[in-house]
Design a protein around this motif. Structure first.
Motif, PDB file in Angstrom:
ATOM      1  N   LYS A   1      20.021   3.938  16.535  1.00  0.00           N
ATOM      2  CA  LYS A   1      21.113   5.075  15.763  1.00  0.00           C
ATOM      3  C   LYS A   1      21.310   5.683  17.964  1.00  0.00           C
ATOM      4  O   LYS A   1      22.289   6.947  17.225  1.00  0.00           O
ATOM      5  CB  LYS A   1      20.374   6.215  14.821  1.00  0.00           C
ATOM      6  CG  LYS A   1      20.868   5.465  13.154  1.00  0.00           C
ATOM      7  CD  LYS A   1      20.192   6.697  12.728  1.00  0.00           C
ATOM      8  CE  LYS A   1      20.639   5.647  11.400  1.00  0.00           C
ATOM      9  NZ  LYS A   1      19.998   6.712  10.433  1.00  0.00           N
TER      10      LYS A   1
ATOM     11  N   GLU B   1       0.789  -0.858  -0.598  1.00  0.00           N
ATOM     12  CA  GLU B   1      -0.309  -0.224   0.104  1.00  0.00           C
ATOM     13  C   GLU B   1       0.910   1.124  -0.086  1.00  0.00           C
ATOM     14  O   GLU B   1       1.866   1.540   0.842  1.00  0.00           O
ATOM     15  CB  GLU B   1      -0.236  -0.062   1.513  1.00  0.00           C
ATOM     16  CG  GLU B   1      -2.533  -0.871   0.661  1.00  0.00           C
ATOM     17  CD  GLU B   1      -2.819  -0.268   2.069  1.00  0.00           C
ATOM     18  OE1 GLU B   1      -3.296  -1.367   2.599  1.00  0.00           O
ATOM     19  OE2 GLU B   1      -2.476   1.099   3.355  1.00  0.00           O
ATOM     20  N   GLY B   2       0.373   1.983  -0.936  1.00  0.00           N
ATOM     21  CA  GLY B   2       1.338   3.281  -1.408  1.00  0.00           C
ATOM     22  C   GLY B   2       2.686   3.265  -1.493  1.00  0.00           C
ATOM     23  O   GLY B   2       3.208   1.882  -2.076  1.00  0.00           O
ATOM     24  N   GLU B   3       3.835   4.359  -1.597  1.00  0.00           N
ATOM     25  CA  GLU B   3       5.003   3.859  -1.755  1.00  0.00           C
ATOM     26  C   GLU B   3       5.794   3.103  -0.616  1.00  0.00           C
ATOM     27  O   GLU B   3       5.993   3.560   0.424  1.00  0.00           O
ATOM     28  CB  GLU B   3       5.430   6.251  -2.475  1.00  0.00           C
ATOM     29  CG  GLU B   3       4.736   6.285  -2.831  1.00  0.00           C
ATOM     30  CD  GLU B   3       5.458   5.875  -4.013  1.00  0.00           C
ATOM     31  OE1 GLU B   3       4.181   5.488  -5.310  1.00  0.00           O
ATOM     32  OE2 GLU B   3       6.173   5.889  -4.596  1.00  0.00           O
ATOM     33  N   LEU B   4       6.763   2.577  -1.413  1.00  0.00           N
ATOM     34  CA  LEU B   4       7.764   1.750   0.094  1.00  0.00           C
ATOM     35  C   LEU B   4       8.277   2.970   0.237  1.00  0.00           C
ATOM     36  O   LEU B   4       9.143   3.245  -0.552  1.00  0.00           O
ATOM     37  CB  LEU B   4       8.764   0.790  -1.116  1.00  0.00           C
ATOM     38  CG  LEU B   4       9.783   0.291  -0.459  1.00  0.00           C
ATOM     39  CD1 LEU B   4       8.963  -0.522   0.234  1.00  0.00           C
ATOM     40  CD2 LEU B   4      10.338  -1.050  -1.474  1.00  0.00           C
ATOM     41  N   ASP B   5       9.318   3.010   1.357  1.00  0.00           N
ATOM     42  CA  ASP B   5       9.480   4.268   1.626  1.00  0.00           C
ATOM     43  C   ASP B   5      11.473   3.719   1.769  1.00  0.00           C
ATOM     44  O   ASP B   5      11.821   3.256   2.946  1.00  0.00           O
ATOM     45  CB  ASP B   5       9.534   4.154   3.183  1.00  0.00           C
ATOM     46  CG  ASP B   5      10.598   5.387   4.197  1.00  0.00           C
ATOM     47  OD1 ASP B   5      11.311   6.206   3.555  1.00  0.00           O
ATOM     48  OD2 ASP B   5       9.810   6.011   5.038  1.00  0.00           O
TER      49      ASP B   5
ATOM     50  N   ARG C   1       5.685   1.402   8.692  1.00  0.00           N
ATOM     51  CA  ARG C   1       6.256   2.534   8.200  1.00  0.00           C
ATOM     52  C   ARG C   1       6.704   2.718   9.524  1.00  0.00           C
ATOM     53  O   ARG C   1       8.513   3.032  10.331  1.00  0.00           O
ATOM     54  CB  ARG C   1       6.442   3.095   7.146  1.00  0.00           C
ATOM     55  CG  ARG C   1       6.839   4.320   6.698  1.00  0.00           C
ATOM     56  CD  ARG C   1       6.196   4.438   5.590  1.00  0.00           C
ATOM     57  NE  ARG C   1       5.727   3.794   4.823  1.00  0.00           N
ATOM     58  CZ  ARG C   1       5.372   4.585   3.852  1.00  0.00           C
ATOM     59  NH1 ARG C   1       4.563   5.266   3.392  1.00  0.00           N
ATOM     60  NH2 ARG C   1       4.356   2.775   3.456  1.00  0.00           N
TER      61      ARG C   1
ATOM     62  N   LEU D   1      22.430  -0.110   7.876  1.00  0.00           N
ATOM     63  CA  LEU D   1      23.099  -0.394   9.172  1.00  0.00           C
ATOM     64  C   LEU D   1      23.425  -1.135   9.611  1.00  0.00           C
ATOM     65  O   LEU D   1      24.217  -1.909  10.007  1.00  0.00           O
ATOM     66  CB  LEU D   1      21.405  -0.545   9.962  1.00  0.00           C
ATOM     67  CG  LEU D   1      21.611   1.688  10.717  1.00  0.00           C
ATOM     68  CD1 LEU D   1      19.521   0.450  11.222  1.00  0.00           C
ATOM     69  CD2 LEU D   1      22.020   1.495  12.314  1.00  0.00           C
TER      70      LEU D   1
ATOM     71  N   ASP E   1      18.218   3.478   5.382  1.00  0.00           N
ATOM     72  CA  ASP E   1      18.697   2.970   6.815  1.00  0.00           C
ATOM     73  C   ASP E   1      19.373   2.125   7.396  1.00  0.00           C
ATOM     74  O   ASP E   1      19.945   1.531   8.079  1.00  0.00           O
ATOM     75  CB  ASP E   1      17.510   3.749   7.518  1.00  0.00           C
ATOM     76  CG  ASP E   1      17.701   5.249   8.031  1.00  0.00           C
ATOM     77  OD1 ASP E   1      16.607   5.583   8.100  1.00  0.00           O
ATOM     78  OD2 ASP E   1      19.032   5.825   6.910  1.00  0.00           O
ATOM     79  N   VAL E   2      18.429   1.287   7.067  1.00  0.00           N
ATOM     80  CA  VAL E   2      18.652  -0.068   7.933  1.00  0.00           C
ATOM     81  C   VAL E   2      19.507  -1.649   6.874  1.00  0.00           C
ATOM     82  O   VAL E   2      20.377  -1.579   7.295  1.00  0.00           O
ATOM     83  CB  VAL E   2      17.611  -1.375   6.942  1.00  0.00           C
ATOM     84  CG1 VAL E   2      17.080  -2.579   7.110  1.00  0.00           C
ATOM     85  CG2 VAL E   2      16.164  -0.694   8.097  1.00  0.00           C
TER      86      VAL E   2
ATOM     87  N   LEU F   1      13.947   4.959   4.398  1.00  0.00           N
ATOM     88  CA  LEU F   1      13.810   3.543   5.981  1.00  0.00           C
ATOM     89  C   LEU F   1      14.791   2.866   4.943  1.00  0.00           C
ATOM     90  O   LEU F   1      15.581   1.715   5.980  1.00  0.00           O
ATOM     91  CB  LEU F   1      12.618   3.647   6.172  1.00  0.00           C
ATOM     92  CG  LEU F   1      11.976   2.570   7.036  1.00  0.00           C
ATOM     93  CD1 LEU F   1      13.033   2.977   8.186  1.00  0.00           C
ATOM     94  CD2 LEU F   1      11.084   1.879   7.620  1.00  0.00           C
TER      95      LEU F   1
ATOM     96  N   PHE G   1      27.408  -4.958  14.341  1.00  0.00           N
ATOM     97  CA  PHE G   1      26.180  -5.884  14.261  1.00  0.00           C
ATOM     98  C   PHE G   1      26.961  -7.267  12.585  1.00  0.00           C
ATOM     99  O   PHE G   1      26.101  -8.072  12.637  1.00  0.00           O
ATOM    100  CB  PHE G   1      24.957  -5.856  13.164  1.00  0.00           C
ATOM    101  CG  PHE G   1      24.401  -4.749  13.864  1.00  0.00           C
ATOM    102  CD1 PHE G   1      23.930  -2.964  13.436  1.00  0.00           C
ATOM    103  CD2 PHE G   1      24.007  -4.878  15.148  1.00  0.00           C
ATOM    104  CE1 PHE G   1      23.504  -1.971  14.316  1.00  0.00           C
ATOM    105  CE2 PHE G   1      23.204  -4.007  15.526  1.00  0.00           C
ATOM    106  CZ  PHE G   1      22.997  -2.266  15.123  1.00  0.00           C
TER     107      PHE G   1
END
Lengths: 120, 604
Positions: free
Chosen positions: B599, A83-87, B588, A97, A93-94, A90, A103
């Motif tokens: 972070k 649903e909606g655009e994929l962020d 999200r 990380l 960032d992942v 985000l 990690f």
């Protein structure tokens, strides 16, 4: 066990890992018969060589081997639409990380050594 | 084996003030023991204090470790039998007693055997003094032990030619008070005196008052009841120093006090209180200020000390206490400090009415309670002390800072708007997992308590999912089927068809455990996506479809804001968790929050 490790990357991280298998979450910008131009999560554009590989969604994860810092030869794709655009911010960032050294134990990483040397 | 500076312990025990300062550094000693003692000031509970025994191979003396060296104990850098070199020490004198404080040291070696066979140093010029030291040290040691072993009678070293023989002028430190020694005198300042409070319950009625007494070594609370109130209330004046003796030392009732002392004093008819005019050695007020920016780190209900510039003074308002049905005046202040944070602080009662500080004065608060209403707030409690424009360094620093650059600064507020738990809003920062909720016994006291959690629905009790309710807006009472219609007792109206509302019991689980939550109409709508009427209809019509619907709802994860409260049903009292708010996960949002968490400094 150098094979079968595929790290999720963005366009910047394609450099230096020629020949490795990667996963690239991306947005499809242009589609042609054998290739596609996609935008990775950090905004960089990558060319996908995709003989016989179907791309069925706007957001996909391309699994393939790195040809050079801006080209991937696709082996398979996964649709990522929701649903909606994929962020993508985000997602980026992942991705960043996962590469952090704290990690190291969580994510399998590409071995630094040459394949010809005995694995440690 | 390291070479210890023999003779230093005896010198430390005997030397007068001037010589001690010169004795300060460069001596090698061995730490025979390190014991944590109850923190002396009623500030952040995190401040431990360590009492150490230092030996020079020949004698040993007691000393305190300065709090700036606490990390060394926490890291294990110093422990039993570690040999260190004292870099800096100080010696505080309280009447005849000396309190050695190690301000700085460095480690020479660890894991050594005990060097020599150190004994207590020989008596110094005044015969009772070492007796006081030893009696005090043994009486200090025994509360530490006895408070854990309970009733063990410690064989007290014969109550020496103790202080009592000399008219009570040899003064004990407050730290050294224990129920096992009655012949003591303390010299302390009254830092806080409460109002006379009266109570009446089934057992009777009476009046009482409290004082907080403070000296070099610590603080202790004193309480006087009934007749004692008449005798002593006027005698005690806030800010003045008194010699106090012959009060009873009891175990502290922590419920009524947030001081750190394990003991408290009961002021009795024979308690002697004498004003002391020589007040130099008694400290004014010990603060352990917390920067406003780090208030988030403190847990709700902790007490702390803060100092700040009063940026805003709210109007005097009133609030009705639900418990007593009385109105209590309150006033909110906004204070800011150099960490560039601001926070709301609430004054109550007389303090709220009489608050007369000018806007923008520096005010210091001791022992204010941390709350989580809308982020973080502070509140005065009965034992909090407010001091306007105190003459201390931090106040001067603040004044200078504010006058210089503070006025233009924009402050980050702790009123984050993410409503606190009491609003039933979903508070992601304070989310708990289910085993934590059960273990902390939320809702076990008579008060309702709130928490937020994220869990997955495992099972819904499908027998009773909804009830027929009165369709009147706002009235949700169950309606009775009269055959000819459905009657609502409250509205006294009859309806052809009731409006079903959800009332469900669901078992939810997360990684830590499982719990039963009670959900109402709102919860049902979120879980099923259909109205209770629709679901009821499906149930009547087609059982298979109904079961499929139940199954479909299982395995879905939600964020819950819940209210835990005790309920008695047929003689059985249980804690019930009611859902006040339920929200679906926005992956999200949640993922963004997780990234932020990774972070943050917490994750480094």
């Amino acid at each position: 066990m150098n094979d079968h490790i595929s790290m999720r990357v963005n366009s910047a991280r394609l450099s230096g890992i020629k020949g490795r298998t990667v996963r690239l979450p991306c947005k499809v910008l242009r589609l042609s018969d054998d290739t596609a131009i996609v935008e990775a999560s950090d905004g960089g554009q990558v060319e996908i060589q995709r003989k016989n590989v179907d791309i069925t969604a706007t957001y996909v994860e391309v699994i393939g081997s790195v040809v050079d810092a801006s080209t991937i030869k696709a082996m398979a794709t996964l649709p990522l639409d929701s649903e909606g655009e994929l962020d993508m911010q985000l997602v980026n960032d992942v991705i960043e990380l996962t590469f952090e050294s704290r990690f190291d134990k969580l994510f399998p990483r590409y071995k630094e050594t040459e394949p010809s040397m005995p694995a440690r | 084996m390291s070479q210890l500076s023999s003779g230093i312990c005896r010198r430390l025990n005997e030397a007068p003030q001037e010589e001690i300062d010169q004795l300060a550094s460069g001596h090698t000693v061995q730490l025979l023991s390190i014991k944590k003692v109850a923190p002396t000031s009623s500030s952040t509970t995190a401040t431990d204090r360590f009492r150490i025994i230092i030996s020079d191979g020949v004698h040993f003396v007691q000393a305190m470790l300065a709090t700036q060296l606490n990390d060394l104990v926490a890291n294990g850098d110093i422990n039993k039998n570690t040999v260190v070199v004292i870099d800096k020490l100080a010696c505080n004198f309280v009447q005849d007693k000396r309190l050695i404080i190690i301000l700085d040291l460095h480690v020479v070696s660890r894991d050594e055997e005990k060097i020599g066979a150190p004994t207590a140093p020989p008596s110094t010029q005044d015969a009772p003094a070492p007796a006081v030291v030893e009696a005090a040290s043994s009486s200090v040691a025994s509360p530490a032990i006895s408070s854990s072993t309970g009733q063990t009678k410690q064989p007290q070293p014969q109550p020496r030619t103790g202080p009592s023989g000399r008219g009570g002028r040899s003064v004990y430190p407050i730290e050294g008070l224990s129920p096992y020694q009655n012949n003591w005198t303390i010299k302390a300042r009254v830092t806080q005196k409460s109002e006379i409070r009266t109570w009446s319950n089934q057992r009777g009625e009476g009046k009482l008052f409290n004082v907080t007494l403070m000296d070099e070594s610590g603080e202790i609370r004193g309480t006087g009841f009934n007749a004692v109130v008449d005798e002593l209330y006027e005698k005690f004046e806030e800010g003045k120093v008194y010699y106090i003796s012959k009060a009873r030392v009891n175990l502290a009732k922590k419920k009524f006090s947030n001081l750190q002392n394990d003991y408290e004093l009961s002021l009795e008819k024979n308690t002697e209180v004498e004003e002391c005019l020589e007040t130099t050695s008694v400290p004014m007020m010990k603060y352990n200020f917390v920067e406003l920016s780090s208030l988030e780190k403190l847990e709700k209900d902790n007490t702390c000390d803060v100092i700040g510039v009063v940026k805003e003074v709210g109007p005097l308002g009133e609030i009705t206490s639900k418990a007593t049905n009385r109105t209590i005046p309150k006033r909110d202040l906004t204070i800011v400090d150099m960490s560039q944070y601001s926070v709301r602080l609430t004054l109550w009662g007389k303090q709220a009415e009489q608050f007369a500080a000018d806007d923008l004065s520096v005010v210091a608060f001791k022992g204010v309670k941390v709350g989580d209403f809308g982020g973080r707030t502070l509140s005065m409690v009965s034992s909090s002390i407010m001091s306007i424009s105190p003459d201390i360094e931090e106040a001067h620093l603040l004044r200078g800072w504010y006058d210089g650059i503070g006025t233009e600064k924009n402050f980050q507020s702790h009123t984050s708007g993410s409503s606190g738990a009491s609003f039933g809003g979903f508070n992601r920062n304070e989310m708990r997992h289910l085993s934590d909720v059960k273990e902390s016994q939320l809702g076990m006291s008579d008060k309702a308590e709130f928490f937020s959690t994220r869990a997955t629905i495992m099972h819904i009790k499908s027998e009773s999912i909804s009830y027929p309710a009165c369709p009147t807006q706002g009235c949700n009472k169950k309606v009775v089927d009269l055959g000819s219609g459905w009657k609502c007792e409250k509205c006294d109206k009859t309806f052809e068809r009731p409006e079903h509302r959800y009332i469900m019991s669901m078992a939810v689980a997360d990684w830590s455990g499982q719990a039963w939550l009670q959900g109402f109409n709102e919860a049902g709508l979120a879980v099923f996506g259909k109205t209770a009427d629709e679901v009821h209809e499906i149930k009547e019509r087609n059982e298979a479809e109904y079961n499929a619907l139940m199954a479909q709802a299982s395995g879905v994860t939600f964020n819950f804001s819940c209210r835990a409260k005790q309920d008695t049903y047929n003689d059985q009292t249980r804690v019930r968790y009611g859902i006040s708010r339920i929200t679906s996960l926005d992956y999200r949002e949640e993922a963004k929050h997780l990234v932020d968490l990774l972070k943050s400094p917490w994750a480094q």
